[in-house]
Scaffold this motif. Structure first.
Motif, short mmCIF file in Angstrom:
data_model
loop_
_atom_site.label_atom_id
_atom_site.label_comp_id
_atom_site.label_asym_id
_atom_site.label_seq_id
_atom_site.Cartn_x
_atom_site.Cartn_y
_atom_site.Cartn_z
N UNK A 141 -48.96 0.14 -1.91
CA UNK A 141 -49.56 -1.18 -1.83
C UNK A 141 -50.94 -1.04 -1.18
N UNK A 142 -51.87 -1.94 -1.52
CA UNK A 142 -53.27 -1.67 -1.19
C UNK A 142 -54.00 -2.92 -0.69
N UNK A 169 -45.43 -2.54 -10.01
CA UNK A 169 -45.05 -3.62 -9.11
C UNK A 169 -45.70 -3.46 -7.73
N UNK A 170 -46.95 -2.98 -7.71
CA UNK A 170 -47.67 -2.81 -6.46
C UNK A 170 -48.43 -4.09 -6.11
N UNK A 171 -48.61 -4.32 -4.83
CA UNK A 171 -49.31 -5.50 -4.36
C UNK A 171 -50.72 -5.09 -3.93
N UNK A 172 -51.73 -5.84 -4.39
CA UNK A 172 -53.13 -5.49 -4.13
C UNK A 172 -53.89 -6.73 -3.66
N UNK A 173 -54.55 -6.62 -2.51
CA UNK A 173 -55.41 -7.68 -2.00
C UNK A 173 -56.81 -7.10 -1.81
N UNK A 174 -57.83 -7.89 -2.19
CA UNK A 174 -59.23 -7.49 -2.06
C UNK A 174 -59.91 -8.39 -1.02
N UNK A 175 -60.79 -7.80 -0.21
CA UNK A 175 -61.40 -8.51 0.91
C UNK A 175 -62.51 -9.47 0.56
N UNK A 176 -62.28 -10.33 -0.41
CA UNK A 176 -63.18 -11.46 -0.68
C UNK A 176 -62.56 -12.67 0.02
N UNK A 177 -62.74 -12.73 1.34
CA UNK A 177 -61.92 -13.59 2.19
C UNK A 177 -62.16 -15.07 2.00
N UNK A 348 -55.61 -13.95 7.31
CA UNK A 348 -54.72 -14.51 6.31
C UNK A 348 -54.56 -13.60 5.10
N UNK A 349 -55.65 -12.92 4.68
CA UNK A 349 -55.54 -12.06 3.51
C UNK A 349 -54.58 -10.90 3.77
N UNK A 350 -54.55 -10.41 4.99
CA UNK A 350 -53.58 -9.35 5.33
C UNK A 350 -52.17 -9.91 5.43
N UNK A 351 -52.05 -11.08 6.03
CA UNK A 351 -50.73 -11.70 6.13
C UNK A 351 -50.14 -11.95 4.74
N UNK A 352 -50.97 -12.37 3.82
CA UNK A 352 -50.51 -12.62 2.46
C UNK A 352 -50.08 -11.34 1.76
N UNK A 361 -43.22 -10.41 -4.22
CA UNK A 361 -43.91 -11.43 -5.00
C UNK A 361 -45.18 -10.81 -5.57
N UNK A 362 -45.42 -10.99 -6.83
CA UNK A 362 -46.58 -10.37 -7.49
C UNK A 362 -47.89 -10.88 -6.92
N UNK A 363 -48.82 -9.98 -6.63
CA UNK A 363 -50.19 -10.33 -6.27
C UNK A 363 -51.07 -9.13 -6.62
N UNK A 364 -52.19 -9.38 -7.29
CA UNK A 364 -53.12 -8.32 -7.65
C UNK A 364 -54.52 -8.91 -7.75
#
Length: 411
Positions: A141-142, A169-177, A348-352, A361-364
């Motif tokens: 996860x990233x 099924x990996x979860x990915x968040x990008x720092x566009x906060x 919040x982006x890290x918490x999510x 839960x899917x997020x990319x």
């Protein structure tokens, strides 16, 4: 920024022999955990200012333990390690990164990623595509900072890896906060409800005095100098229209729910003209055109003693929206306050990310992260050439800014 060292090959790179001696001291992680309450092992890749903040934000979540760190320079790792040691003390359930799990050099990210369930990618942006590809390949996860690439070649790699992340099924968040900011979300909802009619255009700004610059120290190789001074070299940074102004450009894409099909503009070096400012421009102006007729006028400038403005303004058929102050003003003079209470968006982006991991839960975010990055790159291509550049031209460009060889003595 840490003080430079002059001889990375001798003083800041771990010897191969020390890696071979790690043995059973390293935790073994085959692939990322998907859900549940077990401990999630975290690796930090890139120990600069953003990395030091992002890792603390990740560690605010329950059941997250930092187990590995990687950077091109040992002194960067040392600085973050000292700060975390002061913060967490002997809480090894949060922070447990002995010397044998501190990896230094161009390939260090692989060793750290191999040990984790979740990775934070906060190196200079030029390295992002290869590190994202590797993390996805290894099933992690990233969280990765913006921008996610510096050229069309890198964007294509990120988009391909994003598809593989979905398959795994990996979860990915990008720092566009800003997308995780309660007030921005509230304003967008009001706009969708018709508070200012149909969106027509936007003006987006990141005009400021600029950022740090580091001089060349005696004994530095060209590679070390450029990496220490990474903001001013396109293979590392992508120019400030991509590294910084992407935030405002992304808001325009987000609110319009699309990406531009063409760009034209102008820019140059007016005050930052010396070699110590590398190759990037100190100002860009771009006009982005969208398929639905929406137009974005984009300004970013790094010049001291000039007007500072970092904001977005949207024009609609029945009014205007100002993200500075978070208000919508109708043509009839009516006013809507869009300020909303919520978590710090950086937190919040890290918490999510962890909520989605724990709940499976899917997020990319990699898709919009890549496309807003490409928007910025397209703008840069337009200002550098003085020509109109299309989305397809930017995406399919064969330009590859990365050096063929990553080594301290490389050309």
């Amino acid at each position: 920024m840490s003080s430079p060292t002059h001889d990375p090959t001798r003083r800041t790179i771990l010897k191969a022999g020390s890696l071979a001696a790690l043995g059973a001291a390293l935790p073994s992680v085959a692939s990322a955990q998907v859900a549940g309450n077990s401990t999630l092992k975290l690796a930090l890749i890139g120990c600069g200012g953003r990395g030091s903040g992002a890792v603390v934000q990740s560690l605010q979540n329950e059941g997250v333990q930092l187990v590995a760190m990687a950077d091109a320079f040992q002194d960067r790792i040392d600085g973050v390690h000292r700060n975390l040691s002061k913060r967490y003390g002997d809480k090894k359930d949060k922070f447990d990164v002995p010397k044998e799990r501190q990896f230094v050099g161009f390939e260090a990210y692989k060793k750290a990623i191999d040990l984790a369930d979740v990775v934070i990618l906060t190196t200079p942006p030029g390295f992002r595509p290869m590190q994202f590809e590797y993390a996805v390949e290894k099933g992690k996860h990233i969280f990765m900072e913006k921008p996610v690439a510096v050229d069309g070649t890198g964007i294509r790699k990120v988009l391909e890896a994003a598809k593989k992340a979905d398959e795994k099924n990996l979860k990915v968040v990008v720092g566009l906060q800003r997308r995780y900011d309660a007030s921005y979300r509230n304003m967008l909802e009001k706009i969708k409800e018709g508070a200012m009619g149909d969106l027509v255009s936007a003006q987006v700004y990141w005009n400021s005095g600029g950022v740090w610059v580091k001089g060349r120290d005696a004994g530095q190789s060209e590679m070390e100098y450029q990496m220490r001074n990474w903001y001013y070299f396109n293979w590392l940074c992508g120019d400030h229209i991509a590294e910084q102004h992407i935030h405002n450009i992304d808001v325009a894409n987000w609110f319009n729910d699309s990406f531009p099909v063409r760009a034209q503009g102008m820019g140059g070096r007016q005050v930052r003209v010396g070699k110590d400012f590398g190759e990037i421009f100190d100002h860009h102006y771009v006009e982005f055109g969208y398929e639905n007729g929406f137009t974005v006028n984009s300004q970013c400038r790094h010049q001291r003693n000039t007007l500072s403005r970092v904001t977005e303004i949207f024009s609609g058929s029945k009014g205007k929206a100002y993200t500075s102050g978070m208000r919508i003003i109708g043509s009839d003079g009516s006013k809507i306050n869009c300020k909303a209470k919520g978590k710090n968006p950086y937190q919040f982006e890290h918490d999510e990310l962890y909520r989605h991991i724990r709940g499976d839960i899917a997020i990319n975010n990699a898709y919009y992260g890549a496309k807003s990055t490409l928007t910025s790159i397209m703008g840069r291509m337009a200002t550098y050439t003085g020509k109109e550049v299309t989305w397809d031209q930017a995406l399919n460009s064969k330009l590859d800014l990365m050096p063929k060889t990553l080594a301290w003595d490389a050309d």
